[in-house]
Write a protein that holds these residues in place. Structure first.
Motif, PDB file in Angstrom:
ATOM      1  N   ALA A 223     -18.444   5.361   8.380  1.00 58.49           N
ATOM      2  CA  ALA A 223     -18.471   4.088   7.730  1.00 58.49           C
ATOM      3  C   ALA A 223     -18.125   2.827   8.630  1.00 58.49           C
ATOM      4  O   ALA A 223     -18.607   1.759   8.438  1.00 58.49           O
ATOM      5  CB  ALA A 223     -17.928   3.998   6.314  1.00 58.49           C
ATOM      6  N   GLY A 224     -17.171   3.023   9.319  1.00 60.96           N
ATOM      7  CA  GLY A 224     -16.781   1.934  10.422  1.00 60.96           C
ATOM      8  C   GLY A 224     -15.099   1.894  10.484  1.00 60.96           C
ATOM      9  O   GLY A 224     -14.477   2.515   9.512  1.00 60.96           O
ATOM     10  N   PRO A 225     -14.936   0.992  11.258  1.00 64.37           N
ATOM     11  CA  PRO A 225     -13.356   0.984  11.480  1.00 64.37           C
ATOM     12  C   PRO A 225     -12.523   0.404  10.202  1.00 64.37           C
ATOM     13  O   PRO A 225     -11.517   0.814   9.979  1.00 64.37           O
ATOM     14  CB  PRO A 225     -13.052   0.011  12.797  1.00 64.37           C
ATOM     15  N   ASP A 226     -13.103  -0.689   9.513  1.00 61.84           N
ATOM     16  CA  ASP A 226     -12.204  -1.106   8.253  1.00 61.84           C
ATOM     17  C   ASP A 226     -12.265  -0.136   7.359  1.00 61.84           C
ATOM     18  O   ASP A 226     -11.009   0.269   6.804  1.00 61.84           O
ATOM     19  CB  ASP A 226     -13.409  -2.331   7.704  1.00 61.84           C
ATOM     20  N   PRO A 227     -13.248   0.746   6.636  1.00 62.12           N
ATOM     21  CA  PRO A 227     -12.829   1.784   5.963  1.00 62.12           C
ATOM     22  C   PRO A 227     -11.987   3.143   6.559  1.00 62.12           C
ATOM     23  O   PRO A 227     -11.149   3.467   5.635  1.00 62.12           O
ATOM     24  CB  PRO A 227     -14.352   2.486   5.583  1.00 62.12           C
ATOM     25  N   LEU A 228     -12.076   2.951   7.537  1.00 61.85           N
ATOM     26  CA  LEU A 228     -11.247   4.225   8.255  1.00 61.85           C
ATOM     27  C   LEU A 228      -9.708   3.736   8.219  1.00 61.85           C
ATOM     28  O   LEU A 228      -9.126   4.522   7.773  1.00 61.85           O
ATOM     29  CB  LEU A 228     -11.684   4.411   9.754  1.00 61.85           C
ATOM     30  N   ASP A 229      -9.597   2.166   8.832  1.00 67.91           N
ATOM     31  CA  ASP A 229      -8.375   1.954   8.726  1.00 67.91           C
ATOM     32  C   ASP A 229      -7.566   1.837   7.372  1.00 67.91           C
ATOM     33  O   ASP A 229      -6.394   1.855   6.986  1.00 67.91           O
ATOM     34  CB  ASP A 229      -8.197   0.389   9.311  1.00 67.91           C
ATOM     35  N   ALA A 230      -8.521   1.488   6.315  1.00 68.41           N
ATOM     36  CA  ALA A 230      -7.985   1.427   4.873  1.00 68.41           C
ATOM     37  C   ALA A 230      -7.577   3.003   4.417  1.00 68.41           C
ATOM     38  O   ALA A 230      -6.510   2.830   3.275  1.00 68.41           O
ATOM     39  CB  ALA A 230      -9.011   1.133   4.060  1.00 68.41           C
ATOM     40  N   CYS A 231      -7.734   3.887   5.176  1.00 70.67           N
ATOM     41  CA  CYS A 231      -7.108   5.432   4.638  1.00 70.67           C
ATOM     42  C   CYS A 231      -5.786   5.405   5.228  1.00 70.67           C
ATOM     43  O   CYS A 231      -4.913   6.382   4.800  1.00 70.67           O
ATOM     44  CB  CYS A 231      -7.766   6.339   5.358  1.00 70.67           C
ATOM     45  N   LEU A 232      -5.068   4.525   5.798  1.00 71.40           N
ATOM     46  CA  LEU A 232      -3.831   4.719   6.418  1.00 71.40           C
ATOM     47  C   LEU A 232      -2.838   3.750   5.720  1.00 71.40           C
ATOM     48  O   LEU A 232      -3.338   2.481   5.362  1.00 71.40           O
ATOM     49  CB  LEU A 232      -3.696   4.170   7.909  1.00 71.40           C
ATOM     50  N   LEU A 233      -1.530   4.140   5.492  1.00 73.41           N
ATOM     51  CA  LEU A 233      -0.601   3.135   5.036  1.00 73.41           C
ATOM     52  C   LEU A 233       0.191   2.835   6.141  1.00 73.41           C
ATOM     53  O   LEU A 233       0.222   3.062   7.288  1.00 73.41           O
ATOM     54  CB  LEU A 233       0.472   4.200   4.370  1.00 73.41           C
ATOM     55  N   PRO A 234       0.692   1.469   5.934  1.00 73.32           N
ATOM     56  CA  PRO A 234       1.511   0.903   7.263  1.00 73.32           C
ATOM     57  C   PRO A 234       2.679   1.489   7.313  1.00 73.32           C
ATOM     58  O   PRO A 234       3.376   2.734   6.477  1.00 73.32           O
ATOM     59  CB  PRO A 234       1.890  -0.612   6.468  1.00 73.32           C
ATOM     60  N   VAL A 235       3.314   1.646   8.769  1.00 72.14           N
ATOM     61  CA  VAL A 235       4.486   2.172   9.119  1.00 72.14           C
ATOM     62  C   VAL A 235       5.486   2.040   8.094  1.00 72.14           C
ATOM     63  O   VAL A 235       6.356   2.983   7.790  1.00 72.14           O
ATOM     64  CB  VAL A 235       4.894   1.634  10.686  1.00 72.14           C
ATOM     65  N   ALA A 236       5.548   0.996   7.519  1.00 70.00           N
ATOM     66  CA  ALA A 236       7.014   0.611   6.706  1.00 70.00           C
ATOM     67  C   ALA A 236       6.758   1.434   5.443  1.00 70.00           C
ATOM     68  O   ALA A 236       7.633   1.617   4.992  1.00 70.00           O
ATOM     69  CB  ALA A 236       6.739  -0.986   5.985  1.00 70.00           C
ATOM     70  N   ALA A 237       5.584   2.073   5.197  1.00 67.86           N
ATOM     71  CA  ALA A 237       5.778   3.170   4.128  1.00 67.86           C
ATOM     72  C   ALA A 237       6.634   4.202   4.243  1.00 67.86           C
ATOM     73  O   ALA A 237       6.930   4.971   3.271  1.00 67.86           O
ATOM     74  CB  ALA A 237       4.160   3.532   3.662  1.00 67.86           C
ATOM     75  N   GLY A 238       6.814   4.648   5.318  1.00 71.32           N
ATOM     76  CA  GLY A 238       7.973   5.725   5.779  1.00 71.32           C
ATOM     77  C   GLY A 238       9.295   5.421   5.489  1.00 71.32           C
ATOM     78  O   GLY A 238      10.170   6.202   5.504  1.00 71.32           O
ATOM     79  N   LEU A 239       9.443   4.057   5.115  1.00 79.22           N
ATOM     80  CA  LEU A 239      10.868   3.571   5.022  1.00 79.22           C
ATOM     81  C   LEU A 239      10.948   2.911   3.458  1.00 79.22           C
ATOM     82  O   LEU A 239      12.145   2.585   3.296  1.00 79.22           O
ATOM     83  CB  LEU A 239      11.411   2.541   5.901  1.00 79.22           C
ATOM     84  N   ALA A 240      10.224   3.554   2.525  1.00 75.50           N
ATOM     85  CA  ALA A 240      10.296   2.959   1.243  1.00 75.50           C
ATOM     86  C   ALA A 240      11.422   3.201   0.471  1.00 75.50           C
ATOM     87  O   ALA A 240      11.767   2.629  -0.331  1.00 75.50           O
ATOM     88  CB  ALA A 240       9.031   3.204   0.732  1.00 75.50           C
ATOM     89  N   HIS A 241      12.252   4.597   0.965  1.00 73.51           N
ATOM     90  CA  HIS A 241      13.168   5.054   0.112  1.00 73.51           C
ATOM     91  C   HIS A 241      14.624   4.381   0.566  1.00 73.51           C
ATOM     92  O   HIS A 241      15.603   5.144   0.344  1.00 73.51           O
ATOM     93  CB  HIS A 241      12.936   6.512   0.034  1.00 73.51           C
ATOM     94  N   VAL A 242      14.488   3.601   1.774  1.00 71.99           N
ATOM     95  CA  VAL A 242      15.874   3.417   2.338  1.00 71.99           C
ATOM     96  C   VAL A 242      15.925   1.626   2.166  1.00 71.99           C
ATOM     97  O   VAL A 242      14.805   0.934   1.964  1.00 71.99           O
ATOM     98  CB  VAL A 242      15.964   3.516   3.886  1.00 71.99           C
ATOM     99  N   PRO A 243      17.195   1.022   1.899  1.00 67.44           N
ATOM    100  CA  PRO A 243      17.331  -0.308   1.866  1.00 67.44           C
ATOM    101  C   PRO A 243      16.500  -1.057   2.883  1.00 67.44           C
ATOM    102  O   PRO A 243      16.284  -0.625   4.095  1.00 67.44           O
ATOM    103  CB  PRO A 243      18.848  -0.512   1.879  1.00 67.44           C
TER     104      PRO A 243
END
Length: 304
Positions: A223-243
């Motif tokens: 479908a294109g780059p925009d739908p593809l990028d929408a499948c990804l979480l931002p890098v910050a999501a990997g730090l959601a459980h720390v202050p």
């Protein structure tokens, strides 16, 4: 479909399909996303399905940090037989009759497998000995001396059972082998057992993951780059459980040189995500007891 690789940063919560190794799933997803750099946060056996967090770009710097996270599984255990690999992919070593089991007997067998326990990983595992994975040695026919290890099992509960199968909910820490839990459960019950199905439900901090299948990722790629990028979480999501620590301009400048930043006595000790004055995620950091912030892994993300 041929796709050029690009610098893209984010986390994909992949629903790994049955039959693929974690690396095969990673490489397939990386090609579809077109990411120049990728890694996974803890492997799943080909037999297993479910959540496999994939890190692309700068998110790969957090992969090792996510490896130690708490995880949850749904597991199916077949009683009455042991196998060479502790799962249904191996050859049957021994069969025994399954005794009549009531709830109390199963609970008594599960109780020693909860908490901080000593576990012997399967001989057919990716643990390396003298630089060689144990499963390689086992397949060569070599005698494999598997060292025991301490692991943490937070929950081990029965979801459903039949005459010869038990379906379990497992929550555990890093390094725990559910296959070994199946073997130990069978030993405690006196009839032997092996793992027949395994699905990973979540990995901290992704406790309620909206997983993406490879088919969904293929459709997004077409479908294109925009739908593809929408499948990804931002890098910050990997730090959601720390202050979260937000720096002022001077702290941003100092940390940018990799130097410690004094935060003061009110700072919460421990690991944290560090954001600069420009709103950019800069690092995974650690605050000591004196309130001094140090970089554990620096991140080179584009400015927001």
């Amino acid at each position: 479909m041929r796709r050029s690789f690009r610098d893209i940063h984010g986390i994909l919560l992949l629903d790994k399909p049955l039959g693929l190794s974690s690396n095969q799933a990673l490489q397939t997803a990386r090609r579809l996303v077109g990411a120049a750099k990728g890694g996974h946060t803890g492997s799943l056996d080909p037999l297993a399905t479910g959540l496999l967090p994939l890190c692309f770009g700068e998110a790969t710097k957090l992969a090792g940090w996510l490896l130690g996270s708490r995880k949850a599984y749904e597991a199916e255990v077949r009683l009455g037989a042991t196998t060479t690999t502790a799962d249904l992919e191996g050859e049957v070593v021994e069969t025994r009759p399954v005794p009549a089991l009531d709830t109390a007997a199963i609970e008594a067998a599960l109780a020693p497998l909860r908490g901080r326990i000593v576990q012997v990983p399967p001989a057919y595992s990716a643990i390396k000995q003298d630089g060689v994975p144990l499963y390689v040695k086992a397949r060569r026919g070599e005698t494999v001396d598997v060292p025991s290890r301490e692991v943490e099992v937070y929950r081990l509960d029965v979801l459903e059972r039949t005459t010869d199968t038990i379906r379990l909910h497992v929550e555990c820490g890093s390094g725990t082998y559910v296959r070994s839990l199946a073997v130990d459960l069978g030993a405690n019950l006196g009839c032997g057992a092996h793992l027949t199905a395994l699905r990973r439900l979540w990995v901290e901090p992704f406790m309620a993951p909206a997983m993406i299948t490879l088919d969904q990722l293929r459709a997004a790629a077409e479908a294109g780059p925009d739908p593809l990028d929408a499948c990804l979480l931002p890098v910050a999501a990997g730090l959601a459980h720390v202050p979260r620590v937000d720096l002022d301009p001077e702290g941003t400048r100092v940390l940018g040189f990799g130097q410690p930043v004094p935060l003061g006595e009110g700072a919460t000790p421990g690991r944290c995500g560090v954001w600069g004055a420009d709103g950019r995620l800069m690092a995974l950091g650690d605050v000591d007891g004196a309130g001094v912030l140090r970089v554990l892994r620096g991140l080179n993300l584009p400015s927001v």
